[in-house]
Design a protein around this motif. Structure first.
Motif, PDB file in Angstrom:
ATOM      1  N   GLU A  62       0.830  -1.205   0.000  1.00  6.55           N
ATOM      2  CA  GLU A  62       0.000   0.000   0.000  1.00  6.55           C
ATOM      3  C   GLU A  62       0.865   1.255   0.000  1.00  6.55           C
ATOM      4  N   SER A  63       1.919   1.246   0.808  1.00  2.21           N
ATOM      5  CA  SER A  63       2.833   2.388   0.858  1.00  2.21           C
ATOM      6  C   SER A  63       3.561   2.567  -0.466  1.00  2.21           C
ATOM      7  N   LEU A  64       4.024   1.474  -1.042  1.00  3.11           N
ATOM      8  CA  LEU A  64       4.754   1.541  -2.311  1.00  3.11           C
ATOM      9  C   LEU A  64       3.884   2.114  -3.424  1.00  3.11           C
ATOM     10  N   LEU A  65       2.612   1.731  -3.446  1.00  2.24           N
ATOM     11  CA  LEU A  65       1.711   2.200  -4.500  1.00  2.24           C
ATOM     12  C   LEU A  65       1.336   3.673  -4.336  1.00  2.24           C
ATOM     13  N   GLN A  66       1.645   4.239  -3.197  1.00  2.00           N
ATOM     14  CA  GLN A  66       1.364   5.659  -2.983  1.00  2.00           C
ATOM     15  C   GLN A  66       2.438   6.556  -3.584  1.00  2.00           C
ATOM     16  N   ASN A  67       3.689   6.064  -3.643  1.00  2.00           N
ATOM     17  CA  ASN A  67       4.729   6.984  -4.112  1.00  2.00           C
ATOM     18  C   ASN A  67       5.814   6.383  -5.003  1.00  2.00           C
ATOM     19  N   LYS A  68       5.999   5.080  -5.007  1.00  2.00           N
ATOM     20  CA  LYS A  68       7.106   4.510  -5.779  1.00  2.00           C
ATOM     21  C   LYS A  68       6.651   3.601  -6.923  1.00  2.00           C
ATOM     22  N   LEU A  69       5.490   3.005  -6.779  1.00  2.00           N
ATOM     23  CA  LEU A  69       4.952   2.126  -7.805  1.00  2.00           C
ATOM     24  C   LEU A  69       3.590   2.633  -8.258  1.00  2.00           C
ATOM     25  N   GLU A  70       3.143   2.145  -9.405  1.00  3.72           N
ATOM     26  CA  GLU A  70       1.814   2.469  -9.893  1.00  3.72           C
ATOM     27  C   GLU A  70       1.310   1.299 -10.734  1.00  3.72           C
ATOM     28  N   LEU A  71       0.007   1.289 -10.991  1.00  2.97           N
ATOM     29  CA  LEU A  71      -0.602   0.236 -11.790  1.00  2.97           C
ATOM     30  C   LEU A  71      -0.974   0.776 -13.159  1.00  2.97           C
ATOM     31  N   ASN A  72      -0.602   0.035 -14.187  1.00  4.22           N
ATOM     32  CA  ASN A  72      -0.931   0.420 -15.558  1.00  4.22           C
ATOM     33  C   ASN A  72      -1.170  -0.825 -16.394  1.00  4.22           C
ATOM     34  N   MET A  73      -1.762  -0.624 -17.564  1.00  5.66           N
ATOM     35  CA  MET A  73      -1.973  -1.729 -18.474  1.00  5.66           C
ATOM     36  C   MET A  73      -0.651  -2.118 -19.120  1.00  5.66           C
ATOM     37  N   ALA A  74      -0.330  -3.403 -19.062  1.00  6.14           N
ATOM     38  CA  ALA A  74       0.887  -3.930 -19.693  1.00  6.14           C
ATOM     39  C   ALA A  74       0.631  -5.378 -20.073  1.00  6.14           C
ATOM     40  N   ASP A  75       1.017  -5.743 -21.259  1.00  3.59           N
ATOM     41  CA  ASP A  75       0.843  -7.117 -21.727  1.00  3.59           C
ATOM     42  C   ASP A  75      -0.616  -7.559 -21.664  1.00  3.59           C
ATOM     43  N   GLY A  76      -1.521  -6.615 -21.873  1.00  2.00           N
ATOM     44  CA  GLY A  76      -2.933  -6.937 -21.926  1.00  2.00           C
ATOM     45  C   GLY A  76      -3.629  -7.018 -20.593  1.00  2.00           C
ATOM     46  N   VAL A  77      -2.902  -6.834 -19.491  1.00  2.52           N
ATOM     47  CA  VAL A  77      -3.502  -6.862 -18.161  1.00  2.52           C
ATOM     48  C   VAL A  77      -2.914  -5.724 -17.318  1.00  2.52           C
ATOM     49  N   ILE A  78      -3.494  -5.514 -16.156  1.00  2.00           N
ATOM     50  CA  ILE A  78      -3.001  -4.466 -15.262  1.00  2.00           C
ATOM     51  C   ILE A  78      -1.865  -5.029 -14.411  1.00  2.00           C
ATOM     52  N   LEU A  79      -0.704  -4.347 -14.448  1.00  2.00           N
ATOM     53  CA  LEU A  79       0.474  -4.790 -13.706  1.00  2.00           C
ATOM     54  C   LEU A  79       1.160  -3.589 -13.067  1.00  2.00           C
ATOM     55  N   PRO A  80       1.931  -3.798 -12.003  1.00  2.00           N
ATOM     56  CA  PRO A  80       2.656  -2.686 -11.375  1.00  2.00           C
ATOM     57  C   PRO A  80       3.924  -2.333 -12.143  1.00  2.00           C
ATOM     58  N   ASN A  81       4.289  -1.073 -12.076  1.00  2.94           N
ATOM     59  CA  ASN A  81       5.553  -0.619 -12.661  1.00  2.94           C
ATOM     60  C   ASN A  81       6.161   0.445 -11.758  1.00  2.94           C
ATOM     61  N   ILE A  82       7.454   0.706 -11.962  1.00  2.53           N
ATOM     62  CA  ILE A  82       8.127   1.773 -11.228  1.00  2.53           C
ATOM     63  C   ILE A  82       7.523   3.111 -11.651  1.00  2.53           C
ATOM     64  N   ARG A  83       7.231   3.963 -10.679  1.00  5.45           N
ATOM     65  CA  ARG A  83       6.640   5.270 -10.950  1.00  5.45           C
ATOM     66  C   ARG A  83       7.752   6.308 -11.149  1.00  5.45           C
ATOM     67  N   MET A  84       7.877   6.822 -12.354  1.00  4.69           N
ATOM     68  CA  MET A  84       8.822   7.890 -12.630  1.00  4.69           C
ATOM     69  C   MET A  84       8.214   9.221 -12.177  1.00  4.69           C
ATOM     70  N   SER A 170      -3.565 -12.988 -20.377  1.00  9.32           N
ATOM     71  CA  SER A 170      -3.851 -11.902 -21.325  1.00  9.32           C
ATOM     72  C   SER A 170      -4.709 -12.391 -22.483  1.00  9.32           C
ATOM     73  N   GLU A 171      -4.511 -13.648 -22.903  1.00  8.28           N
ATOM     74  CA  GLU A 171      -5.342 -14.214 -23.974  1.00  8.28           C
ATOM     75  C   GLU A 171      -6.761 -14.453 -23.480  1.00  8.28           C
ATOM     76  N   LYS A 172      -6.898 -14.889 -22.239  1.00  9.04           N
ATOM     77  CA  LYS A 172      -8.220 -15.136 -21.682  1.00  9.04           C
ATOM     78  C   LYS A 172      -8.997 -13.831 -21.510  1.00  9.04           C
ATOM     79  N   VAL A 173      -8.286 -12.779 -21.099  1.00 10.62           N
ATOM     80  CA  VAL A 173      -8.928 -11.468 -20.921  1.00 10.62           C
ATOM     81  C   VAL A 173      -9.582 -10.994 -22.218  1.00 10.62           C
ATOM     82  N   LYS A 174      -8.984 -11.321 -23.346  1.00 11.92           N
ATOM     83  CA  LYS A 174      -9.495 -10.864 -24.644  1.00 11.92           C
ATOM     84  C   LYS A 174     -10.876 -11.427 -24.971  1.00 11.92           C
ATOM     85  N   ILE A 175     -11.184 -12.613 -24.440  1.00 14.89           N
ATOM     86  CA  ILE A 175     -12.439 -13.261 -24.816  1.00 14.89           C
ATOM     87  C   ILE A 175     -13.503 -13.188 -23.726  1.00 14.89           C
TER      88      ILE A 175
END
Length: 222
Positions: A62-84, A170-175
């Motif tokens: 929870e702390s990481l997602l507030q300032n260092k990480l974020e969630l975005n669409m990647a590879d067809g699904v929502i995944l965390p990434n480093i927040r620039m 990601s393939e399952k999400v498509k259908i």
């Protein structure tokens, strides 16, 4: 990240094994941290990356997602990434001298750079991305040394399991319907990134295998 492109367009055209030599050495990135700024949401994290950051930093997800990480669409699904962030859109783990403050447990994508992985026939090899590293006159380094991964066979097995599981999700999400796809994506995030009982990497790997089996059974029913 999955990419649909010709290997020749983005690399030197060669595929490397972990014991091969490639032009990666750049004197410890002395005086440079260009690959740690202005990367958008491209530094996508796998579950082991997040586990290592959490356990070594002592921060909750929870702390990481507030300032260092974020969630975005990647590879067809929502995944965390480093927040620039900041004026130069820098990685939050760069210290005041422009050095990585979590180098010992840096994410897998950071260990790879400027390499990429090429998956085929249930395995992968490495390729050297063109025009990614800003350093000139790089010297040859053995890829295993560059990656600096103590138990490489175990890590390789983990990477393959995660890659092909993510591909199937990601393939399952498509259908699926929009509502069902959203539920599946949230389940993936909760199961692999948020809820964990593991206290060590050994426990993490065992837990990951159990969860992967559960997810595959779920995918078969959808």
């Amino acid at each position: 990240m999955f990419r649909n492109c010709n290997l020749e367009d983005i690399s030197d055209g060669r595929l490397y094994g972990v014991n091969d030599m490639a032009r990666l050495g750049c004197n410890g990135c002395e005086g440079c941290h260009a690959c740690c700024t202005d990367m958008g949401n491209s530094v996508v994290l796998d579950p082991l990356d997040v586990f290592r950051i959490r356990t070594n930093s002592g921060e909750s997800i929870e702390s990481l997602l507030q300032n260092k990480l974020e969630l975005n669409m990647a590879d067809g699904v929502i995944l965390p990434n480093i927040r620039m962030s900041g004026a130069d859109a820098r990685c939050p783990y760069l210290d005041k001298d422009g050095r990585c403050s979590i180098h010992e447990y840096r994410p897998g994508m950071c260990r790879l750079f400027p390499l990429g992985r090429y998956y085929e026939n249930g395995d992968y090899r490495y390729f050297l991305q063109k025009d990614q590293c800003k350093k000139a006159n790089r010297v040859k380094v053995r890829i295993s040394r560059w990656l600096d991964i103590p138990d490489y066979p175990e890590y390789r097995e983990y990477v393959l399991k995660w890659h092909y599981l993510l591909l199937d999700v990601s393939e399952k999400v498509k259908i699926l319907s929009e509502a069902d796809a959203k539920q599946l994506e949230l389940m993936l995030i909760n199961m692999f990134y948020i809820k964990t009982e593991a206290k060590s990497e050994e426990e993490f790997m065992a837990e990951f295998d159990r969860k992967s089996g559960m997810m595959r059974k779920l995918l078969a029913k959808l």
